[in-house]
Design a protein around this motif. Structure first.
Motif, PDB file in Angstrom:
ATOM      1  N   TYR A  13       0.838  -1.194   0.000  1.00 59.57           N
ATOM      2  CA  TYR A  13       0.000   0.000   0.000  1.00 59.57           C
ATOM      3  C   TYR A  13       0.874   1.246   0.000  1.00 59.57           C
ATOM      4  O   TYR A  13       2.005   1.220   0.452  1.00 59.57           O
ATOM      5  CB  TYR A  13      -0.967   0.010   1.189  1.00 59.57           C
ATOM      6  CG  TYR A  13      -0.298  -0.086   2.539  1.00 59.57           C
ATOM      7  CD1 TYR A  13      -0.032   1.053   3.280  1.00 59.57           C
ATOM      8  CD2 TYR A  13       0.061  -1.321   3.075  1.00 59.57           C
ATOM      9  CE1 TYR A  13       0.587   0.975   4.513  1.00 59.57           C
ATOM     10  CE2 TYR A  13       0.672  -1.408   4.313  1.00 59.57           C
ATOM     11  CZ  TYR A  13       0.927  -0.257   5.024  1.00 59.57           C
ATOM     12  OH  TYR A  13       1.533  -0.346   6.254  1.00 59.57           O
ATOM     13  N   VAL A  14       0.322   2.306  -0.529  1.00 54.83           N
ATOM     14  CA  VAL A  14       1.012   3.601  -0.539  1.00 54.83           C
ATOM     15  C   VAL A  14       0.508   4.379   0.673  1.00 54.83           C
ATOM     16  O   VAL A  14      -0.685   4.682   0.767  1.00 54.83           O
ATOM     17  CB  VAL A  14       0.721   4.373  -1.845  1.00 54.83           C
ATOM     18  CG1 VAL A  14       1.365   5.744  -1.799  1.00 54.83           C
ATOM     19  CG2 VAL A  14       1.177   3.577  -3.048  1.00 54.83           C
ATOM     20  N   PRO A  15       1.395   4.664   1.623  1.00 52.18           N
ATOM     21  CA  PRO A  15       0.940   5.374   2.822  1.00 52.18           C
ATOM     22  C   PRO A  15       0.692   6.858   2.533  1.00 52.18           C
ATOM     23  O   PRO A  15       1.352   7.460   1.695  1.00 52.18           O
ATOM     24  CB  PRO A  15       2.105   5.205   3.792  1.00 52.18           C
ATOM     25  CG  PRO A  15       3.299   5.081   2.906  1.00 52.18           C
ATOM     26  CD  PRO A  15       2.824   4.360   1.673  1.00 52.18           C
ATOM     27  N   HIS A  16      -0.268   7.401   3.225  1.00 55.30           N
ATOM     28  CA  HIS A  16      -0.509   8.845   3.177  1.00 55.30           C
ATOM     29  C   HIS A  16       0.348   9.452   4.279  1.00 55.30           C
ATOM     30  O   HIS A  16      -0.016   9.414   5.453  1.00 55.30           O
ATOM     31  CB  HIS A  16      -1.990   9.150   3.392  1.00 55.30           C
ATOM     32  CG  HIS A  16      -2.873   8.530   2.368  1.00 55.30           C
ATOM     33  ND1 HIS A  16      -2.989   9.040   1.090  1.00 55.30           N
ATOM     34  CD2 HIS A  16      -3.644   7.422   2.400  1.00 55.30           C
ATOM     35  CE1 HIS A  16      -3.813   8.283   0.393  1.00 55.30           C
ATOM     36  NE2 HIS A  16      -4.221   7.294   1.173  1.00 55.30           N
ATOM     37  N   LEU A  17       1.494   9.979   3.905  1.00 57.93           N
ATOM     38  CA  LEU A  17       2.468  10.430   4.893  1.00 57.93           C
ATOM     39  C   LEU A  17       1.921  11.494   5.845  1.00 57.93           C
ATOM     40  O   LEU A  17       2.371  11.585   6.987  1.00 57.93           O
ATOM     41  CB  LEU A  17       3.743  10.924   4.209  1.00 57.93           C
ATOM     42  CG  LEU A  17       4.541   9.850   3.461  1.00 57.93           C
ATOM     43  CD1 LEU A  17       5.788  10.458   2.829  1.00 57.93           C
ATOM     44  CD2 LEU A  17       4.901   8.684   4.371  1.00 57.93           C
ATOM     45  N   ASP A  18       0.921  12.251   5.398  1.00 58.31           N
ATOM     46  CA  ASP A  18       0.348  13.263   6.283  1.00 58.31           C
ATOM     47  C   ASP A  18      -0.442  12.638   7.437  1.00 58.31           C
ATOM     48  O   ASP A  18      -0.791  13.317   8.391  1.00 58.31           O
ATOM     49  CB  ASP A  18      -0.511  14.255   5.492  1.00 58.31           C
ATOM     50  CG  ASP A  18      -1.615  13.591   4.701  1.00 58.31           C
ATOM     51  OD1 ASP A  18      -1.417  12.460   4.221  1.00 58.31           O
ATOM     52  OD2 ASP A  18      -2.683  14.210   4.536  1.00 58.31           O
ATOM     53  N   TYR A  20       0.873  10.295   9.322  1.00 58.25           N
ATOM     54  CA  TYR A  20       1.919   9.775  10.201  1.00 58.25           C
ATOM     55  C   TYR A  20       2.652  10.936  10.871  1.00 58.25           C
ATOM     56  O   TYR A  20       3.433  11.629  10.222  1.00 58.25           O
ATOM     57  CB  TYR A  20       2.930   8.948   9.398  1.00 58.25           C
ATOM     58  CG  TYR A  20       2.367   7.693   8.789  1.00 58.25           C
ATOM     59  CD1 TYR A  20       2.527   6.468   9.426  1.00 58.25           C
ATOM     60  CD2 TYR A  20       1.702   7.726   7.574  1.00 58.25           C
ATOM     61  CE1 TYR A  20       2.024   5.298   8.865  1.00 58.25           C
ATOM     62  CE2 TYR A  20       1.189   6.562   7.004  1.00 58.25           C
ATOM     63  CZ  TYR A  20       1.359   5.360   7.660  1.00 58.25           C
ATOM     64  OH  TYR A  20       0.852   4.207   7.098  1.00 58.25           O
ATOM     65  N   PRO A  21       2.430  11.145  12.154  1.00 59.18           N
ATOM     66  CA  PRO A  21       3.105  12.262  12.819  1.00 59.18           C
ATOM     67  C   PRO A  21       4.620  12.096  12.846  1.00 59.18           C
ATOM     68  O   PRO A  21       5.136  11.035  13.186  1.00 59.18           O
ATOM     69  CB  PRO A  21       2.532  12.225  14.241  1.00 59.18           C
ATOM     70  CG  PRO A  21       1.825  10.930  14.386  1.00 59.18           C
ATOM     71  CD  PRO A  21       1.571  10.379  13.031  1.00 59.18           C
ATOM     72  N   GLY A  22       5.317  13.137  12.417  1.00 62.09           N
ATOM     73  CA  GLY A  22       6.775  13.147  12.453  1.00 62.09           C
ATOM     74  C   GLY A  22       7.450  12.271  11.423  1.00 62.09           C
ATOM     75  O   GLY A  22       8.637  11.995  11.522  1.00 62.09           O
ATOM     76  N   VAL A  23       6.713  11.841  10.403  1.00 64.09           N
ATOM     77  CA  VAL A  23       7.249  10.926   9.391  1.00 64.09           C
ATOM     78  C   VAL A  23       7.388  11.667   8.063  1.00 64.09           C
ATOM     79  O   VAL A  23       6.473  12.375   7.638  1.00 64.09           O
ATOM     80  CB  VAL A  23       6.320   9.701   9.244  1.00 64.09           C
ATOM     81  CG1 VAL A  23       6.647   8.898   8.017  1.00 64.09           C
ATOM     82  CG2 VAL A  23       6.386   8.833  10.484  1.00 64.09           C
ATOM     83  N   ASP A  24       8.542  11.477   7.400  1.00 65.74           N
ATOM     84  CA  ASP A  24       8.793  12.142   6.117  1.00 65.74           C
ATOM     85  C   ASP A  24       8.996  11.172   4.957  1.00 65.74           C
ATOM     86  O   ASP A  24       8.938  11.591   3.805  1.00 65.74           O
ATOM     87  CB  ASP A  24      10.033  13.034   6.226  1.00 65.74           C
ATOM     88  CG  ASP A  24       9.834  14.174   7.211  1.00 65.74           C
ATOM     89  OD1 ASP A  24       8.756  14.804   7.196  1.00 65.74           O
ATOM     90  OD2 ASP A  24      10.760  14.426   8.005  1.00 65.74           O
ATOM     91  N   THR A  25       9.262   9.891   5.242  1.00 71.19           N
ATOM     92  CA  THR A  25       9.559   8.932   4.174  1.00 71.19           C
ATOM     93  C   THR A  25       8.707   7.682   4.330  1.00 71.19           C
ATOM     94  O   THR A  25       8.155   7.403   5.404  1.00 71.19           O
ATOM     95  CB  THR A  25      11.045   8.502   4.206  1.00 71.19           C
ATOM     96  OG1 THR A  25      11.267   7.720   5.390  1.00 71.19           O
ATOM     97  CG2 THR A  25      11.986   9.696   4.172  1.00 71.19           C
ATOM     98  N   VAL A  26       8.614   6.931   3.247  1.00 66.61           N
ATOM     99  CA  VAL A  26       7.873   5.664   3.281  1.00 66.61           C
ATOM    100  C   VAL A  26       8.545   4.682   4.231  1.00 66.61           C
ATOM    101  O   VAL A  26       7.872   3.945   4.961  1.00 66.61           O
ATOM    102  CB  VAL A  26       7.733   5.075   1.861  1.00 66.61           C
ATOM    103  CG1 VAL A  26       7.125   3.682   1.901  1.00 66.61           C
ATOM    104  CG2 VAL A  26       6.877   6.001   0.992  1.00 66.61           C
TER     105      VAL A  26
END
Length: 63
Positions: A13-18, A20-26
């Motif tokens: 699955y393609v994560p929606h990075l927004d 995920y708090p504090g996350v910038d990469t897959v």
């Protein structure tokens, strides 16, 4: 020798990075999901049939 059936499911699955708090990469999102959203606790979050890429069944020895 006694055997059992192993079922292996591959989900992508393609994560929606927004989401995920504090996350910038897959890679960071994958680590986040592994830690905070474990599959066994939240299987419904991962079982969208469009994301299931393969399912295999095989006979394996009982340990």
């Amino acid at each position: 020798m006694a055997e059992k059936i192993r079922v292996t499911v591959v989900i992508e699955y393609v994560p929606h990075l927004d989401h995920y708090p504090g996350v910038d990469t897959v890679a960071e999102a994958a680590a986040y999901d592994e830690w905070w959203n474990p599959f066994l606790e939240y299987p419904e979050a991962y079982l969208d049939e469009d994301d299931v890429k393969s399912v295999t069944f095989e006979a394996v020895p009982i340990d």
